[in-house]
Design a protein around this motif. Structure first.
Motif, PDB file in Angstrom:
ATOM      1  N   GLU A   1       0.847  -1.201   0.000  1.00  0.00           N
ATOM      2  CA  GLU A   1       0.000   0.000   0.000  1.00  0.00           C
ATOM      3  C   GLU A   1       0.879   1.247   0.000  1.00  0.00           C
ATOM      4  O   GLU A   1       1.953   1.266   0.627  1.00  0.00           O
ATOM      5  CB  GLU A   1      -0.918   0.010   1.215  1.00  0.00           C
ATOM      6  N   TYR A   2       0.416   2.247  -0.708  1.00  0.00           N
ATOM      7  CA  TYR A   2       1.153   3.507  -0.824  1.00  0.00           C
ATOM      8  C   TYR A   2       0.245   4.685  -0.509  1.00  0.00           C
ATOM      9  O   TYR A   2      -0.931   4.672  -0.860  1.00  0.00           O
ATOM     10  CB  TYR A   2       1.710   3.671  -2.245  1.00  0.00           C
ATOM     11  N   SER A   3       0.817   5.704   0.125  1.00  0.00           N
ATOM     12  CA  SER A   3       0.108   6.972   0.310  1.00  0.00           C
ATOM     13  C   SER A   3       0.534   7.915  -0.802  1.00  0.00           C
ATOM     14  O   SER A   3       1.716   8.028  -1.085  1.00  0.00           O
ATOM     15  CB  SER A   3       0.478   7.618   1.648  1.00  0.00           C
ATOM     16  N   VAL A   4      -0.452   8.569  -1.418  1.00  0.00           N
ATOM     17  CA  VAL A   4      -0.155   9.606  -2.413  1.00  0.00           C
ATOM     18  C   VAL A   4      -0.548  10.948  -1.793  1.00  0.00           C
ATOM     19  O   VAL A   4      -1.679  11.113  -1.340  1.00  0.00           O
ATOM     20  CB  VAL A   4      -0.941   9.372  -3.720  1.00  0.00           C
ATOM     21  N   PHE A   5       0.395  11.883  -1.760  1.00  0.00           N
ATOM     22  CA  PHE A   5       0.135  13.171  -1.110  1.00  0.00           C
ATOM     23  C   PHE A   5      -0.243  14.235  -2.137  1.00  0.00           C
ATOM     24  O   PHE A   5       0.385  14.329  -3.199  1.00  0.00           O
ATOM     25  CB  PHE A   5       1.374  13.630  -0.318  1.00  0.00           C
ATOM     26  N   VAL A   6      -1.291  15.004  -1.824  1.00  0.00           N
ATOM     27  CA  VAL A   6      -1.708  16.136  -2.666  1.00  0.00           C
ATOM     28  C   VAL A   6      -2.008  17.338  -1.773  1.00  0.00           C
ATOM     29  O   VAL A   6      -2.086  17.217  -0.550  1.00  0.00           O
ATOM     30  CB  VAL A   6      -2.956  15.798  -3.526  1.00  0.00           C
ATOM     31  N   ASN A   7      -2.207  18.514  -2.419  1.00  0.00           N
ATOM     32  CA  ASN A   7      -2.433  19.768  -1.665  1.00  0.00           C
ATOM     33  C   ASN A   7      -3.903  19.939  -1.269  1.00  0.00           C
ATOM     34  O   ASN A   7      -4.612  20.818  -1.764  1.00  0.00           O
ATOM     35  CB  ASN A   7      -2.004  20.978  -2.500  1.00  0.00           C
ATOM     36  N   THR A   8      -4.384  19.071  -0.379  1.00  0.00           N
ATOM     37  CA  THR A   8      -5.711  19.286   0.214  1.00  0.00           C
ATOM     38  C   THR A   8      -5.607  18.966   1.700  1.00  0.00           C
ATOM     39  O   THR A   8      -4.635  18.365   2.143  1.00  0.00           O
ATOM     40  CB  THR A   8      -6.803  18.377  -0.397  1.00  0.00           C
ATOM     41  N   CYS A   9      -6.647  19.364   2.421  1.00  0.00           N
ATOM     42  CA  CYS A   9      -6.753  19.049   3.844  1.00  0.00           C
ATOM     43  C   CYS A   9      -6.512  17.555   4.061  1.00  0.00           C
ATOM     44  O   CYS A   9      -6.849  16.739   3.205  1.00  0.00           O
ATOM     45  CB  CYS A   9      -8.173  19.425   4.284  1.00  0.00           C
TER      46      CYS A   9
END
Lengths: 414, 208
Positions: free
Chosen positions: A346-354
């Motif tokens: 499993e991977y976390s993908v980070f984006v510019n939201t809360c």
């Protein structure tokens, strides 16, 4: 060693149990049950003690509290998903009639649209709203990314120094390659779930009041203790000086677990003004500032025998929870069905939201949707009844029949 | 406004939006558009009176109350902030969920979507005015008997819509109950028990 019976021998010592975990046996006889008709409460309707208050509108939720001298606060939030904060000028807001205090809440890098920038406490909500418009903020706007696919590209703006894609979970059981070699059929599908906002009926709200060094906060929260401890840390005061009260809460669903930023704002503004301060978030703020269920993109690949027996399960997931790590969604796949060879990435993908937040059975909702959708399609592919496929791989213990027995399950009784 | 009020007995959402000249949606907009000086502006189908503040009187739960109101102040704001009738909830505050439902001359309306001045001269009934002393309205009693709430936040709005429905239709079918309550949202998902309460209240009211 002779096995002792827990009910027959109530003097079985804890240490003996701990040292010899197999030393107890199951009950040798069923305790005699009282006939259901004789039960005093079980199976009988009991009206809720707060029913009358709820139906007459006298149950007071946090937004319903008005105390003497109370001010109302509003929070200015970043309109930019990524920016460096250059300056905040509160002077005009502070001189607006009715405004009692204003605070700067942010410095440095802003990572999502909706981050708290500044706050105003005023005699009423409308005055606070008007004063927010007078706060001058200078931003240096930076490139942002809110799409999960774009965040995974090489050229994407970095949300975290370690990269926008980070491993968040792995698990191995048996030998996945061996399992696929033994399989008659290999089947793969991808399932996506989207973000899901809690949208509690009552928006998040807090009322803070100082009495000398002691703080009382009425909060719309699922967790009074963690709000108390969080406030103590945020304000650098002992937890013994903080009291958090929740009488009624208009829904939480996970989004009211733990301390919220605006609650600290209410406490700070109350300390600064010496008056009680209430913050009631708007529906719009509740839609993008207090978390949501993160998304998942699950690719499930199974190796099966012709008769439906699972011999390999591979679960690969990209979950996206804004600036947070999202959920781990693999547990249904590793646990629910008997399968000797399982691999999880499993991977976390980070984006510019809360950042995302706990939402009713975090990870399981997405993971079960993926797994059970997959079982349906696998059954169709095998030309099997979907229930039969599930029975075929039924597991009475967690971790694919290798862990602890389930207390209740019942799929085999369908 | 006066003209349209005479023509239409109640203020509908459509009429309200039209009176704000179509595009200007939302109560907060009015004050910004109107400015400080009293004047008149042409706004679509009718003329709108403009003021910075005005003394009005409302009849709430049978009592007449007078106060100063500002342009753009909604009935919901007046009920909660000025009269402290907090049983009417601020939930979405944008005319979508029914949490702020009150009865205006017996008709259910979203109080977040009605200006206080539009309610002048009408009978306003809120959840606080429903019981007679200690005696609950049959709908209130049925919500208790059928355990028709979880968090209880949407409950006052549902009860007010149910009262209005049963006033029009003494014996609604399940489909009619669902239609009558279609303007109210319960986020806990307690609809089945809410529908059961309305049916039970209808029975109780028919029996008298």
């Amino acid at each position: 060693m002779k096995k002792k019976h827990l009910i027959e021998d109530p003097h079985l010592e804890y240490m003996e149990l701990a040292q010899n975990p197999g030393s107890q046996t199951a009950a040798s006889q069923q305790p005699s049950a009282q006939p259901a008709a004789e039960f005093k409460h079980i199976g009988k309707y009991t009206p809720r003690i707060d029913g009358k208050k709820i139906v007459t509108g006298t149950a007071q939720f946090t937004q319903d509290l008005y105390v003497d001298g109370m001010l109302q606060a509003k929070i200015l939030r970043s309109p930019h998903a990524c920016a460096d904060l250059v300056s905040i000028d509160l002077s005009q807001a502070l001189s607006y009639p009715g405004v009692k205090a204003a605070l700067k809440l942010k410095e440095g890098r802003i990572k999502w649209a909706g981050e708290q920038i500044a706050a105003v406490a005023a005699v009423d909500e409308k005055t606070a709203e008007e004063a927010l418009k007078l706060i001058k903020v200078e931003y240096k706007v930076l490139p942002h990314v809110v799409s999960e696919e774009k965040a995974m590209e090489q050229a994407a703006p970095l949300i975290q120094d370690q990269g926008n894609v980070q491993k968040s979970n792995e698990y191995n059981r048996g030998d996945i390659e061996k399992g696929f070699k033994e399989a008659d059929i290999v089947f793969e599908q991808t399932y996506k779930t989207s973000w899901e906002v809690h949208q509690t009926a009552e928006t998040h709200s807090s009322l803070a009041k100082w009495d000398g060094d002691n703080l009382t906060v009425w909060d719309s929260t699922q967790a009074v203790q963690s709000v108390r401890d969080g406030l103590a840390r945020a304000l650098s005061i002992p937890a013994s000086r903080v009291k958090v009260i929740k009488h009624y809460m208009g829904g939480g669903f996970g989004s009211k677990l733990g301390l919220n930023d605006h609650t600290v704002v209410a406490a700070r503004l109350a300390r600064e003004t010496g008056r009680p301060v209430k913050v009631v978030l708007t529906r719009q703020e509740n839609s993008y500032c207090v978390g949501y269920r993160p998304s998942a993109r699950m690719t499930i690949k199974a190796g099966v025998k012709k008769d439906g027996t699972l011999v390999a399960l591979h679960f690969k997931n990209y979950n996206c929870g804004g600036i947070g790590r999202g959920d781990r969604c693999a547990e249904p796949t590793t646990d629910v069905y008997r399968c000797p060879n399982v691999k999880v990435e499993e991977y976390s993908v980070f984006v510019n939201t809360c950042g995302s937040r706990a939402t009713r059975a975090p990870g399981h909702t997405q993971g079960t949707f993926g797994l059970e959708g997959f079982m349906e399609e696998l059954a169709a592919r095998l030309g099997m009844d979907p229930l039969e496929l599930r029975r075929k791989n039924y597991s009475a213990k967690e971790k694919g029949d290798t862990g602890n027995p389930y207390s209740t399950k019942g799929l085999d009784q369908c | 406004m006066e003209n349209s009020r005479k023509k239409k007995k109640t203020v509908t959402r459509r009429a309200f939006l039209q009176s704000l000249s179509g595009g200007a949606v939302g109560a907060g907009v009015a004050s910004r558009v109107l400015g400080k000086e009293p004047r008149s502006i042409q706004s679509g189908p009718g003329e709108m009176e403009v003021f910075s503040s005005k003394r009005i009187a409302l009849t709430v739960n049978g009592k007449k109350v007078g106060f100063e109101t500002e342009p753009g102040e909604t009935l919901l704001q007046v009920l909660r902030d000025r009269l402290r009738l907090t049983g009417t909830k601020r939930t979405c505050n944008r005319g979508e969920c029914g949490g702020c439902t009150v009865l205006l001359d017996g008709k259910p309306v979203y109080s977040c979507h009605i200006l206080a001045i539009q309610a002048e001269g009408k009978d306003i009934l809120t959840i606080e005015g429903l019981a007679s002393g200690d005696k609950l309205h049959p709908v209130q009693q049925a919500f208790i008997d059928k355990d028709s709430y979880q968090c209880g936040f949407c409950t006052p709005g549902f009860i007010m819509s149910s009262v209005a429905l049963l006033d029009k239709n003494k014996q609604p079918s399940l489909d009619e109950i669902k239609a009558g309550l279609s303007g109210n949202l319960c986020r806990c998902g307690n609809y089945q028990k809410i529908h059961a309460a309305v049916a039970a209240a209808a029975d109780a009211m028919r029996r008298g």
